[in-house]
Design an enzyme around this catalytic site. Structure first.
Site, mmCIF file in Angstrom:
data_model
loop_
_atom_site.group_PDB
_atom_site.id
_atom_site.type_symbol
_atom_site.label_atom_id
_atom_site.label_comp_id
_atom_site.label_asym_id
_atom_site.label_seq_id
_atom_site.Cartn_x
_atom_site.Cartn_y
_atom_site.Cartn_z
ATOM 1 N N SER A 129 3.836 1.671 -2.634
ATOM 2 C CA SER A 129 3.885 1.598 -4.091
ATOM 3 C C SER A 129 2.603 2.160 -4.695
ATOM 4 C CB SER A 129 4.044 0.139 -4.527
ATOM 5 O OG SER A 129 3.854 0.006 -5.925
ATOM 6 N N TYR A 154 1.530 -8.425 -5.022
ATOM 7 C CA TYR A 154 2.503 -7.389 -4.662
ATOM 8 C C TYR A 154 1.780 -6.178 -4.073
ATOM 9 C CZ TYR A 154 5.744 -3.499 -5.264
ATOM 10 O OH TYR A 154 6.512 -2.371 -5.055
#
Length: 326
Positions: A129, A154
Site C-alpha cells: 500500500s 494498517y
C-alpha cells in the site's frame, strides 16, 4: 496450471480474476466474505465470477492456517499467487487493530508458508500500500525512499508484509513482488473509499466529510490501470540468482496527484449533482498527500496509467447509479 487469487470477492480481486479468466487462465479464488463492509457487494462481485469456465471459489479465512490448507488441498497445480486479501482501511485500524494483525500479518505468513511448500511456485504477487510511506514529505514517493515511520497500524502491517516476503524470498528463493497501490477507484469499488462515500452522500443529499479542510491530494488510480499493473507484474517475476534476492517492490499509481476538491468537482459533474461539503480537521493516521513515482514499474513492467480522473469518475458514477438504483 492454476492461479490462486486471495481476496477474490474484493474490489481489485474481482477485476484481476476477470482478466485472468478472459485470457484463459484457471483461477482458484478465496475470500472470507467478512462484514467489514456490506457483504452483499462482495456477493455481487462473486456472482460475476461464479459459473465462468475455469473459476473455482472457496470461502476461507487466510488467518486460519489449517482451514486454508484444507481449502487448497485439491489444487495441486497452483503455480502462481496474486495475494490481495487484507484488512483494509486506515481509520478502521484505530477501532479494530487485532483484525489487521490477524489478516495482514498472520494471514500473510500463512500464504508465504503455503507458497514455500508448493513445489514449482513460479511467483507470488502481493498487495502492499502507498500507506507505507507514512509521513514522508518528499514527493513523489519512490520505492527507494525509507519507509520506517508508519503513521497507522494498517501501514505498519503492510510494511511487515514486505519484510516477511523479502525474508522468504531470500530463504527459499521464491520470486515475490509487492505492489504499493495508490488510492484505487472505479466500478465495484469499496464503500469505505472516498469516491464511494462521496457518491453515496451526494446522491442522498447529505454533506460529505472532507478532512484537513480540503487541503489534501491523492494519486487516484483507476481500477483498469491497477489491474494492468498487477497482470504485468505477475507475468514478470524477479529472476532467481546467487547475487540478488528475488523480491521486488513497485508503486502502482496514476503518477498525478489530484487536489481533493478538484476530485469532488469531477465527481459532481459525473453524477450531475452538487455536493454539500462538511470540512473537518485531519484525522489520526491520515496523510496530506500521496504521489507515486512509477519510474521502476514503467521500466520493468511497462506500466503506464491511461485513465484521467474525469474519465474514471464518469465510469464509476455510471456504475454506482446503476448498482444503487439512484
Amino acid at each position: 496450471m492454476t492461479v490462486l487469487v486471495t481476496g477474490a470477492a474484493g474490489f481489485i480481486g474481482m477485476h484481476v480474476c476477470e482478466v485472468l479468466l478472459d485470457r484463459g487462465e484457471r483461477v482458484c479464488g478465496i475470500d472470507n466474505l467478512n462484514d467489514y463492509y456490506d457483504p452483499a457487494l462482495k456477493q455481487a462481485r462473486l456472482k460475476r465470477l461464479q459459473g465462468r469456465n475455469g473459476f473455482v471459489f472457496k470461502k476461507v479465512d487466510i488467518g486460519d492456517q489449517a482451514a486454508l490448507g484444507r481449502a487448497l488441498e485439491d489444487f495441486g497445480d497452483i503455480d502462481r499467487i496474486v495475494h490481495l486479501a487484507a484488512q483494509a482501511g486506515v481509520r478502521y485500524s484505530l477501532v479494530n487493530p487485532h483484525a489487521y494483525v490477524h489478516t495482514n500479518v498472520l494471514g500473510h505468513l500463512n500464504i508465504l508458508e503455503y507458497a514455500r511448500h508448493r513445489a514449482g511456485m513460479r511467483h507470488l504477487v502481493y498487495a502492499s500500500s502507498s500507506s507505507v510511506y507514512g509521513g514522508n514529505e518528499k514527493l513523489p514517493f519512490s520505492v527507494e525512499d525509507r519507509v520506517d515511520n508508519p503513521v497507522s497500524l494498517y501501514a505498519a502491517t503492510k510494511k511487515s508484509d514486505e519484510l516477511m516476503s523479502y525474508a522468504y524470498a531470500h530463504l527459499y528463493s521464491i520470486p515475490m513482488t509487492g505492489l504499493r497501490f495508490f488510492t484505487v477507484y472505479g466500478p465495484w469499488g469499496r464503500p469505505d473509499m472516498s469516491a464511494y462515500i462521496f457518491a453515496e452522500k451526494i446522491m442522498s443529499g447529505k454533506p460529505i466529510p472532507v478532512f484537513n479542510n480540503g487541503d489534501m491530494q491523492r494519486d487516484f488510480t483507476y481500477i483498469d490501470d491497477i489491474v494492468a499493473g498487477v497482470i504485468a507484474s505477475l507475468d514478470n517475476p524477479p529472476e532467481r540468482s546467487d547475487e540478488e534476492v528475488p523480491h521486488r517492490v513497485y508503486n502502482l499509481g496514476n503518477n498525478k496527484p489530484e487536489p481533493l476538491l478538484d476530485m469532488i468537482h469531477a465527481l459532481e459533474n459525473a453524477l450531475g449533482r452538487k455536493a454539500e461539503i462538511d470540512f473537518k480537521p485531519m484525522q489520526p493516521g491520515d496523510v496530506k498527500a500521496t504521489y507515486a513515482d512509477i519510474d521502476a514499474s514503467r521500466r520493468d513492467l511497462g506500466f503506464e496509467p491511461k485513465t484521467s480522473i474525469e474519465e474514471g469518475l464518469q465510469k464509476f458514477a455510471d456504475w454506482y447509479k446503476a448498482y444503487s438504483g439512484t
